[in-house]
Design a protein around this motif. Structure first.
Motif, short mmCIF file in Angstrom:
data_model
loop_
_atom_site.label_atom_id
_atom_site.label_comp_id
_atom_site.label_asym_id
_atom_site.label_seq_id
_atom_site.Cartn_x
_atom_site.Cartn_y
_atom_site.Cartn_z
N LEU A 1 0.83 -1.20 0.00
CA LEU A 1 0.00 0.00 0.00
C LEU A 1 0.87 1.25 0.00
N ALA A 2 1.96 1.22 0.78
CA ALA A 2 2.88 2.36 0.80
C ALA A 2 3.54 2.55 -0.56
N LEU A 3 3.89 1.46 -1.22
CA LEU A 3 4.47 1.55 -2.56
C LEU A 3 3.47 2.14 -3.55
N GLY B 1 5.16 5.34 -3.85
CA GLY B 1 6.15 4.87 -4.80
C GLY B 1 7.40 4.37 -4.09
N ALA B 2 8.44 4.12 -4.87
CA ALA B 2 9.69 3.59 -4.30
C ALA B 2 10.65 4.69 -3.88
N SER C 1 10.96 5.16 3.79
CA SER C 1 10.62 4.40 2.59
C SER C 1 9.66 3.29 2.98
N SER C 2 9.14 2.61 1.99
CA SER C 2 8.16 1.54 2.27
C SER C 2 8.78 0.37 3.02
N THR C 3 10.10 0.24 2.99
CA THR C 3 10.76 -0.89 3.65
C THR C 3 11.54 -0.46 4.89
#
Length: 294
Positions: free
Chosen positions: A110-112, A116-117, A215-217
């Motif tokens: 969902l964050a991506l 985005g990245a 970031s998403s990660t």
């Protein structure tokens, strides 16, 4: 000597960072006996929310906590109510773990989809500037994190031991059946506890976001160490999580400087394994049944 003190100071600051992230995780496990593998993604969501509030409204990152902490409380309470609660009666405890793993994957994607990245950088507002404390220099934001982590431990311990709701939470954590017989609404306590644990992650998000790119990660970067801290300190022990975080931070800093940055993780996890072999319940924990940690 000054070099050694600087390395120790760096370790203490790193330990404060690990502590502020781990406290919510150990609170959730200590009460509900559920390992939340989406803990890192809760942190990620809070950091993105801090980024949006800071950049869109021009507020200081720390001011965003008045929105981020309640938002994470709602997210945590909803997770417990809608995802974990229906699975508590399942025969296999692994079902609850798989559910949080699924939530983690969903939140990352969902964050991506939304952000985005690309990496989002929250304005530091001077929190990355260093300050001189005697012979050592530390980042201003790191010092605030350490102070807030210590205050959070004290505040949670006071809440759990000195308030009626806190005593009810402790009663449920010790014996769910007995608590029900005493008229405590166990399901409500679980929802409240998960919400409080998630709100602690919200506080951590607002403190960490100015110092680290989001970031998403980003949650994956912190969550493995958070699990090590929680197990080392003693599953469910809030003071243990703080002490365990300081130990891990010091080990990481000392090993990185005196042994080599490429071997510091080996040293940290090696010492961690030795401590668990000597004291399987962790430094401050009591021996738990296997079903509680599976």
């Amino acid at each position: 000597m000054e070099t050694f003190l600087q390395v120790v100071a760096n370790g203490l600051m790193l330990g404060g960072l690990f502590a502020i992230i781990s406290i919510g995780l150990t609170l959730i496990f200590g009460i509900i006996k559920v390992v939340n593998f989406a803990h890192g993604e809760f942190l990620m969501a809070g950091m993105f929310l801090t980024y949006l509030i800071t950049t869109q409204l021009g507020l200081h990152p720390y001011a965003s906590v008045v929105v981020v902490a309640p938002a994470l409380f709602v997210l945590g309470a909803a997770t417990q109510k809608l995802l974990i609660q229906p699975l508590l009666s399942a025969r296999d405890d692994h079902v609850q773990i798989f559910a949080t793993v699924g939530l983690s994957t969903a939140m990352i994607n969902l964050a991506l989809l939304i952000f985005g990245a690309d990496i989002a950088n929250t304005p530091s507002s001077g929190l990355r500037s260093s300050i001189q404390l005697g012979p050592v220099r530390i980042l201003e934001g790191q010092l605030y994190i350490l102070i807030c982590a210590a205050l959070l431990v004290v505040g949670l311990e006071f809440f759990l031991r000195r308030t009626q709701t806190g005593r009810a939470i402790r009663a449920v954590a010790q014996n769910r059946a007995a608590a029900q017989l005493m008229g405590i609404n166990v399901n409500w306590i679980y929802v409240l506890s998960f919400g409080i644990g998630a709100a602690c992650v919200g506080l951590a998000s607002s403190l960490v976001a100015p110092l680290y790119p989001t970031s998403s990660t980003i949650g994956t970067y912190f969550v493995l160490t958070a699990f090590v801290v929680v197990v080392l300190g003693g599953l469910g022990s809030i003071p243990g999580a703080f002490v365990g975080a300081i130990i891990i931070g010091l080990l990481d800093s000392l090993a990185g400087f005196y042994i080599g940055s490429d071997l510091r993780e080996a040293v940290v996890f090696g010492v961690f394994l030795v401590i668990l072999i000597l004291k399987p319940s962790g430094l401050f924990g009591t021996r738990l049944k296997l079903s509680h940690i599976s």
